[in-house]
Design a protein around this motif. Structure first.
Motif, short mmCIF file in Angstrom:
data_model
loop_
_atom_site.label_atom_id
_atom_site.label_comp_id
_atom_site.label_asym_id
_atom_site.label_seq_id
_atom_site.Cartn_x
_atom_site.Cartn_y
_atom_site.Cartn_z
N UNK A 94 5.18 18.17 22.65
CA UNK A 94 3.73 18.24 22.70
C UNK A 94 2.49 18.25 23.38
N UNK A 95 2.86 16.95 23.74
CA UNK A 95 1.48 16.79 24.97
C UNK A 95 1.99 17.18 25.98
N UNK A 354 -8.46 16.02 36.44
CA UNK A 354 -7.71 16.30 35.49
C UNK A 354 -7.27 15.01 35.69
N UNK A 355 -6.52 14.68 36.41
CA UNK A 355 -5.41 13.61 37.35
C UNK A 355 -5.95 12.68 36.51
N UNK A 356 -7.48 11.54 35.84
CA UNK A 356 -6.99 11.72 35.14
C UNK A 356 -7.08 11.79 32.94
N UNK A 357 -6.56 13.07 32.81
CA UNK A 357 -6.71 13.97 32.15
C UNK A 357 -4.89 13.55 31.64
N UNK A 358 -4.50 14.09 32.32
CA UNK A 358 -2.66 13.69 31.87
C UNK A 358 -1.91 13.01 32.48
N UNK A 359 -3.10 11.65 32.54
CA UNK A 359 -1.94 10.57 33.50
C UNK A 359 -1.50 9.76 32.24
N UNK A 360 -3.05 9.56 31.40
CA UNK A 360 -2.22 8.87 30.64
C UNK A 360 -1.27 8.85 29.59
N UNK A 415 -12.00 10.98 29.05
CA UNK A 415 -10.91 11.56 29.24
C UNK A 415 -9.77 11.31 28.58
N UNK A 416 -9.19 9.89 29.04
CA UNK A 416 -8.16 9.31 28.10
C UNK A 416 -8.68 9.16 26.43
N UNK A 417 -9.57 9.31 26.16
CA UNK A 417 -9.82 9.75 24.72
C UNK A 417 -8.95 11.39 24.07
N UNK A 418 -9.67 12.32 25.45
CA UNK A 418 -9.15 13.37 24.83
C UNK A 418 -7.35 13.93 25.12
N UNK A 421 -6.42 12.48 22.27
CA UNK A 421 -6.49 13.53 20.59
C UNK A 421 -5.91 14.45 20.17
N UNK A 422 -4.90 14.90 22.27
CA UNK A 422 -3.43 15.80 22.46
C UNK A 422 -2.43 15.79 22.13
N UNK A 423 -2.07 13.62 21.84
CA UNK A 423 -0.76 13.54 21.62
C UNK A 423 -0.66 13.36 19.88
N UNK A 424 -1.85 13.04 19.59
CA UNK A 424 -1.95 12.73 17.76
C UNK A 424 -2.17 14.16 17.11
N UNK A 425 -3.16 14.78 17.81
CA UNK A 425 -2.10 15.95 17.22
C UNK A 425 -1.29 16.79 16.78
N UNK A 426 -0.48 16.06 17.42
CA UNK A 426 1.48 16.51 17.44
C UNK A 426 1.33 16.33 16.18
N UNK A 427 1.00 15.34 15.39
CA UNK A 427 1.67 14.85 14.65
C UNK A 427 1.13 16.08 12.33
N UNK A 428 0.20 16.39 12.50
CA UNK A 428 1.01 17.42 12.06
C UNK A 428 1.58 18.89 11.50
N UNK A 429 1.39 19.11 13.25
CA UNK A 429 2.45 20.24 13.99
C UNK A 429 3.98 19.40 13.26
#
Length: 469
Positions: A94-95, A354-360, A415-418, A421-429
């Protein structure tokens, strides 16, 4: 007239080219600024570059063992699935699909566009809309090539790997010549502690590890490798050592010619280097760097399409994406799926955000994959792997990955929190779709099979006919 499946076309040379071509991309030409900015000084930035190379070697050795233990393609996804279970593997998928891969591809595409246009607008900066347009044209070209032929994609990767090494050589040679002549003034007071900010160091490591990222690429195409038990470890070790040496010499050359402030002020470090040191090649090096980024885009599309292909085969992605073109023998639906998200991120994105956003997300799941190696060893002590690393290597690498991920919340919380949240949004899916038979006990909508069938006819794709793992 012949069976439809992914052929074993990745030889040792092509595996080496895939790794070199994926690692040596935009990173070494844009990350020096990010590493220096967050490490504070020339000396500490070189330490970060070497430490990132050492960590990459540890990670690559772990993945080489995983590649000999687990015989399926799919990289991080399949390793997490086979060792830690379906939930964390789906969260990675998902992420990876919605954050990591499109952001990574957008970063490389934007670097391609910037360097490709640099000679035409120097000494001015290229217009942002033009950069984004050329970035998208480059990405779509690679997308088309990967849809057309596995063989031609692999041949292009081999040719561009040579171009990448040539681009590094054109930076290293003049820098080393000036250094040999005694130009060491930019290394005075190299370890200035006053500019060191400890909570920024994880971001320096993210920028450095981004430049090295690609050491895991052979794990994505494991089923298409010739003699994988031998070729995976051999290609990994040789390629990572080559890149470490090349990156260290390249950074020393940068700092020999450009001072600390010059590197921080430059939007394209390699171009600034050539303007100062090698003016006769002012129009050549940016093109070589752009071609280097082009090769990284090619490698990224080539490998990530296999992740979607395997995830679909494992039942965690729509069935259309486990299908192969009947004549081209390419995973056409998986190759094509990424272009809307990459297009959006190129249009709205900034490279360093973008670099920090996806690196986490990326390093969280790489850490989980190497943790999975430890778990797999414990669960299957009877399994004799043809390649095995000492236990402290996956333990140390996993701890560093997870510690860096945790520290990054202090360095760049927004950016890390974003990304989190993208990772956690995969739980309900996951629970509503993958486990729908438990929570929503009714069959899928009737139009889904109809849509899949129509797209299958349109794209001329069918399910793989021969098991390759």
């Amino acid at each position: 007239e012949e069976a439809v499946f992914l052929r074993k076309k990745i030889t040792l040379l092509r595996a080496f080219s895939l790794l070199i071509g994926s690692m040596v991309g935009s990173g070494i030409f844009i990350s020096p600024k990010g590493v220096l900015q967050n490490s504070g000084s020339v000396g500490f930035s070189l330490v970060v570059w070497f430490a990132c190379g050492l960590l990459s070697m540890f990670g690559a050795l772990c993945y080489a063992e995983l590649g000999t233990r687990i015989t399926k393609s799919g990289g991080h996804y399949i390793y997490i699935l086979e060792t830690l279970g379906p939930l964390p593997s789906f969260l990675f998928l998902w992420a990876e699909f919605f954050a990591i891969r499109p952001a990574n591809s957008a970063v490389v595409s934007l670097a391609f566009g910037r360097y490709m246009l640099e000679p035409f607008f120097a000494p001015c900066a290229a217009p942002v809309p033009a950069v984004k347009l050329v970035s998208l044209l480059g990405y779509y070209t690679v997308l088309t090539l990967n849809s057309w032929s596995v063989t031609w994609s692999a041949r292009l990767q081999t040719a561009l790997s040579i171009v990448k090494l040539l681009a590094l050589a054109l930076i290293i040679v003049p820098g080393m010549m000036l250094l040999a002549q005694g130009h060491t003034e930019n290394f005075q007071n190299a370890f200035d502690r006053q500019s060191l900010v400890l909570d920024k160091l994880p971001l320096a490591f993210y920028a450095g590890m981004f430049a090295y990222s690609g050491w895991f690429q052979t794990s994505f195409v494991r089923e298409e490798l010739v003699r994988p038990e031998r070729n995976i470890p051999l290609a990994v070790i040789v390629s990572v050592i080559t890149v470490i040496v090349g990156y260290m010499l390249t950074n020393v050359s940068y700092y020999t010619v450009l001072g600390r402030q010059d590197v921080l002020a430059s939007p394209a470090v390699a171009v600034s280097f050539v303007q100062r040191a090698f003016k006769s090649l002012i129009s050549v090096v940016p093109v070589l760097v752009a071609l280097s980024c082009f090769g990284t885009m090619n490698g990224g599309i080539f490998t990530f399409s296999r992740t979607l292909f395997v995830a679909s085969r494992e039942g965690q992605w729509p069935p259309l994406f486990s299908m192969i073109h009947i004549r081209r023998h390419t995973p056409l639906p998986s190759v094509m799926l990424m272009f809307p998200l990459v297009t959006a991120m190129v249009c709205i994105g900034d490279i360093y955000h973008l670099l920090n956003f996806f690196s986490f997300s990326r390093w969280l799941f790489i850490g989980l994959a190497t943790l999975g190696l430890i778990v797999h060893r414990h669960r299957h002590p009877e399994l004799r792997s043809p390649f095995k690393v000492p236990l402290f290597v996956p333990v140390f690498f996993t701890i560093i990955c997870l510690f860096t991920v945790a520290m990054s919340f202090y360095s760049d919380p927004v950016n890390i929190s974003i990304g989190c949240m993208v990772v956690l949004s995969g739980f309900p899916v996951y629970y509503l779709i993958i486990h729908r038979q438990i929570f929503l006990p009714f069959p899928p909508p009737p139009f889904s099979d109809y849509l899949t069938h129509k797209l299958q006819l349109l794209l001329e794709v069918v399910q793989q006919e021969i098991k390759t793992y």
